[in-house]
Scaffold this motif. Structure first.
Motif, PDB file in Angstrom:
ATOM      1  N   TYR A 105       0.844  -1.204   0.000  1.00 54.52           N
ATOM      2  CA  TYR A 105       0.000   0.000   0.000  1.00 54.52           C
ATOM      3  C   TYR A 105       0.877   1.251   0.000  1.00 54.52           C
ATOM      4  O   TYR A 105       0.658   2.190  -0.753  1.00 54.52           O
ATOM      5  N   HIS A 106       1.892   1.249   0.849  1.00 55.22           N
ATOM      6  CA  HIS A 106       2.728   2.455   0.976  1.00 55.22           C
ATOM      7  C   HIS A 106       3.832   2.508  -0.078  1.00 55.22           C
ATOM      8  O   HIS A 106       4.381   3.576  -0.331  1.00 55.22           O
ATOM      9  N   LEU A 107       4.121   1.355  -0.677  1.00 53.80           N
ATOM     10  CA  LEU A 107       5.111   1.328  -1.761  1.00 53.80           C
ATOM     11  C   LEU A 107       4.453   1.779  -3.076  1.00 53.80           C
ATOM     12  O   LEU A 107       5.125   2.244  -3.990  1.00 53.80           O
ATOM     13  N   GLY A 108       3.152   1.608  -3.151  1.00 54.81           N
ATOM     14  CA  GLY A 108       2.422   2.000  -4.368  1.00 54.81           C
ATOM     15  C   GLY A 108       2.344   0.899  -5.393  1.00 54.81           C
ATOM     16  O   GLY A 108       1.792   1.087  -6.476  1.00 54.81           O
ATOM     17  N   ARG A 109       2.902  -0.269  -5.088  1.00 56.88           N
ATOM     18  CA  ARG A 109       2.800  -1.415  -6.003  1.00 56.88           C
ATOM     19  C   ARG A 109       3.109  -2.690  -5.221  1.00 56.88           C
ATOM     20  O   ARG A 109       3.752  -2.627  -4.160  1.00 56.88           O
ATOM     21  N   GLU A 110       2.628  -3.798  -5.765  1.00 59.28           N
ATOM     22  CA  GLU A 110       2.905  -5.066  -5.096  1.00 59.28           C
ATOM     23  C   GLU A 110       4.190  -5.655  -5.670  1.00 59.28           C
ATOM     24  O   GLU A 110       4.271  -5.909  -6.872  1.00 59.28           O
ATOM     25  N   PRO A 111       5.227  -5.874  -4.854  1.00 58.59           N
ATOM     26  CA  PRO A 111       6.473  -6.447  -5.387  1.00 58.59           C
ATOM     27  C   PRO A 111       6.208  -7.806  -6.047  1.00 58.59           C
ATOM     28  O   PRO A 111       5.381  -8.584  -5.567  1.00 58.59           O
ATOM     29  N   LYS A 112       6.915  -8.053  -7.164  1.00 63.56           N
ATOM     30  CA  LYS A 112       6.706  -9.304  -7.905  1.00 63.56           C
ATOM     31  C   LYS A 112       7.000 -10.519  -7.031  1.00 63.56           C
ATOM     32  O   LYS A 112       6.331 -11.539  -7.111  1.00 63.56           O
TER      33      LYS A 112
END
Lengths: 257, 199
Positions: free
Chosen positions: A237-244
């Protein structure tokens, strides 16, 4: 042309052309650093078998004022991780942490605490003293703290009331507000998940304890599930993307069930 | 570059898209093709088209093939009880060149890679397990690369095969022939020591 040497953990490796590699390191001296290793794939002397993910290396990098990436000129093993290599779950956790470090750090700024945290996490994952899941909870909590994104677990994010005075067994969490919300403020927030009081205390302890004592922490299966679900939702959420690698980890867990 | 006619420029543009070929090399190749006899040029273009039209994936081992089952899978002299698992068709070609392996292959067409979200369903692991479960195979040789991803893929497959009545082995890693010990990395040397054999 200046030469720079430092201990470094290899966190990303990309093929470039037929024989070159673009490598991202977390160095002790200068934080995150990307360099090109020329002819690395056919090298039999300089880089033979050395440029492997998660290895702790002693590197020498040549930097110049001209445009282009710094060039990796030497690399030697300081420590290799033999147990992570053959285990896909451990590799997935290590990849997730490396991806988080790569995504959260700025190039060229010294981050000794993050270096020590990643070094500790990889070393412990390899030895297997602490369950992989507990280590992942510890790593995520500490990395969030070091990045200034630590979830607020002490006070209600809306009315700032002290959660120590709250008698609720389950406490709601609002990802957008960055932490816990009390029962009075829950209707006015977007809280979608909750954490048991005991789980919150364990998360707080893991975030502040001496790393060498972290192995003493015993999580119940429910607390472990809750903590992982919370952190693995909070971080993207705070990174702005879901890591692969987190997607991969979720797929792996689904298969194991 | 504009002093060339459009047909030459077009060929240079297409050749320069090939890996490892820049514009200058593409120009040199285009000039070479221009000097070729018409017959040679036709053969070159036809072989490229034939490649695209006839190549398919072998239904058993997933190698490149002109027919439904590749030459190796349909060769009765090969040992069908032995299956070697590799990442790419190129790896199979390397083992074949060595002449040291008499069995069949299984090409995964990739490797498990958490950082690229390539999971077990994205490569041919399910097909391998089905092939082994059919009961003809007695030994599986895991010949994935010795990178972190290759090793963890081998570990994952070995774990999946544990419940099946089949011997699972991993290719050895050690000091290359003609190699200088002082340039060999410590992981390889350690493995070479662990798997040393009596003379």
């Amino acid at each position: 042309m200046a030469l720079f040497s430092s201990p470094a953990i290899l966190i990303r490796r990309l093929d470039y052309g037929d024989f070159d590699l673009i490598i991202t390191f977390l160095t002790y001296e200068q934080g995150k650093m990307t360099a090109i290793a020329k002819s690395a794939k056919r090298s039999k002397k300089r880089f033979s078998g050395v440029l492997e993910l998660f290895s702790l290396l002693d590197i020498v990098v040549s930097t110049s004022n001209r445009k282009g990436l710094p060039v990796l000129t030497e690399a030697s093993f300081s420590r290799s991780l033999n147990h992570i290599r053959g285990n896909i779950t451990k590799t997935a956790y290590a990849s997730y942490w490396a991806e988080l470090v790569n995504d959260t750090l700025e190039e060229g700024r010294q981050q000794v605490a993050v270096f020590e945290l990643l070094d500790y996490a990889l070393k412990t994952l390899d030895v297997g003293d602490i369950p992989d899941e507990v280590l992942s909870i510890l790593f995520q909590m500490r990395l969030l703290t070091l990045s200034g994104l630590c979830p607020n677990l002490n006070y209600c994010c809306t009315c700032h009331s002290d959660m120590a005075d709250n008698n609720q067994y389950k406490i709601n969490v609002d990802l957008a507000k960055g932490g816990v919300v009390c029962e009075h403020c829950t209707p006015y927030s977007h809280a979608q998940r909750c954490l048991a009081r005991g789980t919150i205390k364990q998360l707080q302890w893991l975030n502040t304890c001496d790393l060498n004592k972290a192995g003493r922490m015993r999580f119940s299966p429910t607390a472990m599930r809750e903590s992982l679900a919370f952190l693995e939702a909070f971080v993207p959420y705070h990174l702005g993307r879901e890591p692969k690698s987190l997607k991969f980890l979720r797929r792996l867990r689904l298969q194991a069930e | 570059m504009y002093h060339y006619p459009p047909s030459v420029l077009n060929l240079i543009k297409h050749l320069s898209r090939l890996p490892g070929i820049g514009e200058k090399t593409a120009e040199r190749l285009a000039m070479h093709i221009l000097k070729m006899s018409r017959r040679d040029a036709e053969q070159l273009s036809q072989s490229i088209l034939a490649l695209k039209e006839s190549i398919q994936i072998c239904s058993m081992c997933f190698a490149l093939s002109d027919t439904e089952t590749c030459k190796i899978c349909s060769d009765p002299s090969r040992d069908a009880s032995l299956v070697c698992v590799v990442e790419q068709p190129g790896d199979m070609a390397s083992i074949e060149k060595s002449g040291a392996y008499p069995g069949l292959y299984h090409i995964l067409q990739g490797v498990l890679s958490p950082m690229n979200n390539i999971g077990p369903d994205d490569i041919h692991i399910k097909e391998l397990l089905a092939r082994i479960a059919s009961g003809k195979v007695t030994e599986v040789v895991l010949a994935t690369s010795t990178s972190v991803e290759g090793e963890s893929t081998a570990g994952f497959i070995a774990e999946k095969l544990r419940s099946l009545p089949v011997k699972v082995s991993r290719i050895a890693s050690g000091v290359p022939i003609g190699g200088d010990l002082k340039y060999v990395d410590q992981v390889t040397l350690r493995r070479a020591m662990e798997t040393r054999h009596a003379l």
